[in-house]
Write an enzyme that holds these catalytic residues in place. Structure first.
Site, PDB file in Angstrom:
ATOM      1  N   GLY A   1       3.063   2.176  10.746  1.00 22.85           N
ATOM      2  CA  GLY A   1       4.035   3.253  10.596  1.00 22.85           C
ATOM      3  C   GLY A   1       4.785   3.607  11.869  1.00 22.85           C
TER       4      GLY A   1
ATOM      5  N   ASN B   1       0.869  -1.181   0.000  1.00 22.80           N
ATOM      6  CA  ASN B   1       0.000   0.000   0.000  1.00 22.80           C
ATOM      7  C   ASN B   1       0.904   1.228   0.000  1.00 22.80           C
ATOM      8  OD1 ASN B   1      -1.801   2.046   0.516  1.00 22.80           O
ATOM      9  ND2 ASN B   1      -2.399   1.317   2.562  1.00 22.80           N
ATOM     10  N   TRP B   2       0.962   1.874  -1.152  1.00 21.25           N
ATOM     11  CA  TRP B   2       1.857   3.040  -1.273  1.00 21.25           C
ATOM     12  C   TRP B   2       1.283   4.282  -0.591  1.00 21.25           C
ATOM     13  CZ3 TRP B   2       4.279   3.172  -6.936  1.00 21.25           C
ATOM     14  CH2 TRP B   2       5.158   2.089  -7.061  1.00 21.25           C
ATOM     15  N   LYS B   3       0.021   4.211  -0.178  1.00 22.26           N
ATOM     16  CA  LYS B   3      -0.645   5.365   0.451  1.00 22.26           C
ATOM     17  C   LYS B   3      -0.469   6.607  -0.441  1.00 22.26           C
ATOM     18  CE  LYS B   3      -0.147   3.034   4.839  1.00 22.26           C
ATOM     19  NZ  LYS B   3      -0.015   3.091   6.288  1.00 22.26           N
TER      20      LYS B   3
ATOM     21  N   GLY C   1       3.037  -1.129   4.175  1.00 29.04           N
ATOM     22  CA  GLY C   1       3.047   0.280   3.811  1.00 29.04           C
ATOM     23  C   GLY C   1       4.442   0.732   3.443  1.00 29.04           C
ATOM     24  N   GLY C   2       5.145   1.336   4.391  1.00 33.99           N
ATOM     25  CA  GLY C   2       6.441   1.964   4.127  1.00 33.99           C
ATOM     26  C   GLY C   2       7.428   1.076   3.401  1.00 33.99           C
TER      27      GLY C   2
ATOM     28  N   SER D   1       3.923  -2.243  10.187  1.00 32.28           N
ATOM     29  CA  SER D   1       5.374  -2.275  10.401  1.00 32.28           C
ATOM     30  C   SER D   1       6.012  -3.602   9.992  1.00 32.28           C
ATOM     31  CB  SER D   1       5.717  -1.936  11.860  1.00 32.28           C
ATOM     32  OG  SER D   1       5.351  -0.591  12.152  1.00 32.28           O
TER      33      SER D   1
ATOM     34  N   HIS E   1      -9.392   0.823   5.267  1.00 37.15           N
ATOM     35  CA  HIS E   1      -8.116   1.071   5.949  1.00 37.15           C
ATOM     36  C   HIS E   1      -8.352   2.036   7.112  1.00 37.15           C
ATOM     37  CE1 HIS E   1      -4.004   2.284   6.730  1.00 37.15           C
ATOM     38  NE2 HIS E   1      -3.616   1.238   6.030  1.00 37.15           N
TER      39      HIS E   1
ATOM     40  N   GLU F   1      -6.728   4.450   8.099  1.00 40.04           N
ATOM     41  CA  GLU F   1      -6.516   5.864   7.753  1.00 40.04           C
ATOM     42  C   GLU F   1      -7.753   6.457   7.081  1.00 40.04           C
ATOM     43  OE1 GLU F   1      -2.774   5.265   5.735  1.00 40.04           O
ATOM     44  OE2 GLU F   1      -1.866   4.756   7.665  1.00 40.04           O
TER      45      GLU F   1
ATOM     46  N   GLU G   1      -4.808  -5.085  10.661  1.00 36.94           N
ATOM     47  CA  GLU G   1      -3.797  -4.039  10.811  1.00 36.94           C
ATOM     48  C   GLU G   1      -4.039  -3.279  12.119  1.00 36.94           C
ATOM     49  OE1 GLU G   1      -1.994  -2.870   6.717  1.00 36.94           O
ATOM     50  OE2 GLU G   1      -3.677  -1.564   7.164  1.00 36.94           O
TER      51      GLU G   1
HETATM   52  P1  13P Z   1       3.367   0.303   7.513  1.00 29.32           P
HETATM   53  O1  13P Z   1       3.860  -0.977   6.887  1.00 29.32           O
HETATM   54  O2  13P Z   1       4.052   1.534   7.011  1.00 29.32           O
HETATM   55  O3  13P Z   1       3.323   0.205   9.008  1.00 29.32           O
HETATM   56  O4  13P Z   1       1.831   0.481   7.029  1.00 29.32           O
HETATM   57  C1  13P Z   1       0.954  -0.575   7.145  1.00 29.32           C
HETATM   58  C2  13P Z   1      -0.284  -0.240   6.432  1.00 29.32           C
HETATM   59  O5  13P Z   1      -1.044   0.608   6.859  1.00 29.32           O
HETATM   60  C3  13P Z   1      -0.563  -0.939   5.171  1.00 29.32           C
HETATM   61  O6  13P Z   1      -1.866  -0.718   4.733  1.00 29.32           O
END
Ligand code: 13P
Length: 247
Positions: free
Chosen positions: A167, A9-11, A228-229, A207, A91, A93, A161
């Site tokens: 993050g 997920n590149w957000k 994510g990251g 993470s 998600h 977020e 999640e």
């Molecule tokens: P991180 O891997 O950056 O913690 O993000 C997880 C995430 O929200 C994937 O959707």
């Protein structure tokens, strides 16, 4: 046998130059049956599909309505028309930043399915929920409220999640991950029956990095990761995919 899925997920990260990472990732994949899905920002969906090779492309959200006066939103049909095959929905977020309720998410999942997409439905407790011992209650309520009854094995992926792990570099213990994933598996079997409940893939997200992925993938009911990251750079993501492939 459930599929193994490594989803990135590149957000809200990446412009067109970031697609070089897709090319790099395609060249680093281990082969075999592990599915790799990258979910870039919406403007990159079409060029990402054109360059994805064996990588599936997904969106990060879609609207519940087919079309209409919803400035700034994209419909599930638009996502499918781009050539994308997946969409992340619910998600944390989106639930937090945009006030999406379980009912909102459920309607989006239905819309995604109607457009032929696979929904990656996200669930997760806050740190306050975890500390108060409410994790399984929260997860159970989110699953019941945001996964519609029309779920099918082929178009449904559930991602756990924990919000406090996203993050932050904080990762639940393997025991905590196992507890939630076993709970989700039991809830799916209870609702959809043994065959289907056992076949829906469950991803862990929060993470996930190259150095903790193999441990997380030890859990029987972890079928992959939503990252994510560490999905932004092929050199960070490829080792996670490789760890999943051998798990
Ligand atoms: P991180 O891997 O950056 O913690 O993000 C997880 C995430 O929200 C994937 O959707």
């Amino acid at each position: 046998m459930r599929p193994k899925i490594a989803a990135g997920n590149w957000k809200m990260n990446g412009t067109q130059s970031a697609l070089d990472e897709l090319d790099a990732l395609a060249g680093m994949l281990p082969g075999g049956s592990t599915q790799v899905v990258i979910c870039p920002p919406a403007p990159l969906l079409i060029p990402a599909v054109a360059r994805a090779g064996g990588i599936a492309i997904g969106a990060q959200d879609c609207h519940a309505a087919e079309k209409g006066a919803h400035t700034g939103d994209i419909s599930a049909a638009m996502v499918a028309d781009s050539g994308a095959t997946h969409v992340i929905l619910g998600h944390s977020e989106r639930r937090v930043d945009h006030g999406e309720s379980d009912a909102d998410v459920s309607a989006k999942v239905d819309a995604a399915w109607a457009a032929g997409l696979t929904a990656i439905l996200c669930l997760g407790e806050s740190e306050a929920d975890r500390v108060a011992g409410r994790t399984l209650d929260v997860i159970g309520a989110q699953l019941a409220g945001s996964l519609p009854d029309a779920a099918r094995t082929e178009n449904t992926v559930v991602a756990y999640e924990p919000i406090w792990a996203i993050g932050t570099g904080k990762v639940p213990t393997l025991e905590q991950i196992i507890e939630v994933h076993d709970f989700l598996r039991a809830a799916l079997i209870d609702r959809f029956g043994a065959e289907m409940g056992d076949a829906i893939p469950l991803l862990y997200g929060g993470s996930v990095k190259a150095d903790n992925a193999a441990t997380i993938f030890e859990a029987e009911n972890v079928d992959g990761a939503l990252v994510g990251g560490a999905s932004l750079k092929a050199s960070d993501f490829a080792p996670i995919v490789a760890a999943l492939a051998v798990s």
